[in-house]
Write a protein that holds these residues in place. Structure first.
Motif, PDB file in Angstrom:
ATOM      1  N   LEU A 107      49.680  45.888  37.585  1.00 51.89           N
ATOM      2  CA  LEU A 107      48.576  46.284  37.170  1.00 51.89           C
ATOM      3  C   LEU A 107      48.876  47.776  36.256  1.00 51.89           C
ATOM      4  O   LEU A 107      49.485  48.812  35.804  1.00 51.89           O
ATOM      5  N   PRO A 162      46.056  49.940  34.483  1.00 49.76           N
ATOM      6  CA  PRO A 162      44.538  51.524  34.399  1.00 49.76           C
ATOM      7  C   PRO A 162      44.136  50.860  33.184  1.00 49.76           C
ATOM      8  O   PRO A 162      44.514  50.854  32.139  1.00 49.76           O
ATOM      9  N   ARG A 163      42.585  51.198  33.237  1.00 43.15           N
ATOM     10  CA  ARG A 163      42.193  51.080  32.327  1.00 43.15           C
ATOM     11  C   ARG A 163      42.006  52.718  30.479  1.00 43.15           C
ATOM     12  O   ARG A 163      42.746  53.316  31.808  1.00 43.15           O
ATOM     13  N   GLY A 192      40.463  41.764  34.597  1.00 44.27           N
ATOM     14  CA  GLY A 192      39.454  42.686  33.949  1.00 44.27           C
ATOM     15  C   GLY A 192      39.755  42.016  32.344  1.00 44.27           C
ATOM     16  O   GLY A 192      39.687  41.273  32.739  1.00 44.27           O
ATOM     17  N   THR A 212      39.273  48.335  31.172  1.00 36.31           N
ATOM     18  CA  THR A 212      38.512  47.956  32.391  1.00 36.31           C
ATOM     19  C   THR A 212      40.449  47.865  32.886  1.00 36.31           C
ATOM     20  O   THR A 212      41.561  47.547  33.024  1.00 36.31           O
ATOM     21  N   ASN A 213      40.560  48.278  33.921  1.00 36.30           N
ATOM     22  CA  ASN A 213      41.669  48.655  34.912  1.00 36.30           C
ATOM     23  C   ASN A 213      41.562  46.215  34.973  1.00 36.30           C
ATOM     24  O   ASN A 213      40.922  45.009  35.492  1.00 36.30           O
ATOM     25  N   CYS A 214      43.072  46.024  34.507  1.00 35.83           N
ATOM     26  CA  CYS A 214      43.454  44.894  34.329  1.00 35.83           C
ATOM     27  C   CYS A 214      44.720  45.057  35.595  1.00 35.83           C
ATOM     28  O   CYS A 214      45.371  45.636  35.826  1.00 35.83           O
ATOM     29  N   ARG A 215      44.992  43.116  36.025  1.00 42.06           N
ATOM     30  CA  ARG A 215      45.851  42.867  37.337  1.00 42.06           C
ATOM     31  C   ARG A 215      46.507  41.611  35.736  1.00 42.06           C
ATOM     32  O   ARG A 215      45.579  40.782  35.333  1.00 42.06           O
TER      33      ARG A 215
END
Length: 231
Positions: free
Chosen positions: A30, A32-33, A48, A105-108
């Motif tokens: 993960l 974060p943005r 994301g 954006t928040n990415c996975r």
């Protein structure tokens, strides 16, 4: 070539195959943005939006490519070691330290270590397919970015960008991560100029506010305005 529902079904099938294979080779990660990714592993974006950025020696930043889910990232260092490159290409290469992936954006991600990916890559048709697809998309996106030349009027360049990134379906929403500073970074246009152009676009009703975002109420609005900005 397939289009419509058949193409979507085929794409979903291959995406599932890619993710299943990469999941067996790596782990979820993960980001974060706003955070920056500088590791040398290989990443597959599941959720994301993120971007490949160049950080200059004087602190300047430029955004080159935007990544959507289903894209493979950070594989060039691995490929450049796997395949012999032309000496002139090696001479022109920019040091890796100037590049990084930034989360919009928040990415996975699915994260795979370089050595594991390269070992599996040699005999895996799905990985070759994913690699070719990612390379093709990256080149096409870079060509689109290059086509939006800095020699063109700023308003025209912004309209071209908006026409490219807005949703295909009405009301043609613009991505919320595409802020004035982000557009300024991507197109190398001063933020004040970006703000003034957006004000003009709102006054001309080419874009409108809706909820907390912006939309292009007529899909041809930005395209039609290109000619206006030339005059």
């Amino acid at each position: 070539m397939k289009y419509g529902p058949e193409a979507l079904s085929a794409d979903t099938k291959y995406t599932t195959e890619y993710e299943s294979l990469l999941h067996s080779m790596g782990e979820e990660f993960l980001l974060p943005r706003g955070k920056v990714l500088r590791e040398n592993h290989i990443y597959y974006l599941q959720e994301g939006r993120c971007a490949l950025c160049v950080y200059g020696q004087c602190g300047e930043t430029s955004t080159l490519i935007y990544f959507e889910p289903g894209r493979l990232l950070n594989f060039l260092p691995s490929l450049s070691r796997l395949y012999p490159l032309h000496p002139m290409t090696r001479r022109r290469s920019v040091p890796r330290k100037f590049f990084a992936v930034r989360a919009l954006t928040n990415c996975r991600f699915l994260r795979v270590r370089h050595e594991i990916f390269i070992k599996a890559f040699a005999d895996s048709l799905p990985l070759h397919s994913l690699m070719v697809r990612s390379l093709t998309e990256n080149i096409l996106n870079l060509l689109t970015h290059a086509f939006n030349s800095p020699l063109l009027p700023a308003g025209q360049r912004i309209c071209r960008l908006l026409a490219d990134i807005m949703d295909d379906q009405p009301p043609h929403a613009l991505p919320r991560y595409m802020t004035y500073p982000e557009i300024s970074t991507h197109l190398s246009i001063h933020p004040i100029t970006v703000a003034k152009i957006f004000k003009t676009l709102r006054e001309k009703r080419i874009i409108r506010k809706k909820d907390a975002g912006l939309t292009v109420p007529m899909s041809t609005g930005c395209t039609a305005s290109l000619e206006a900005w030339k005059n």
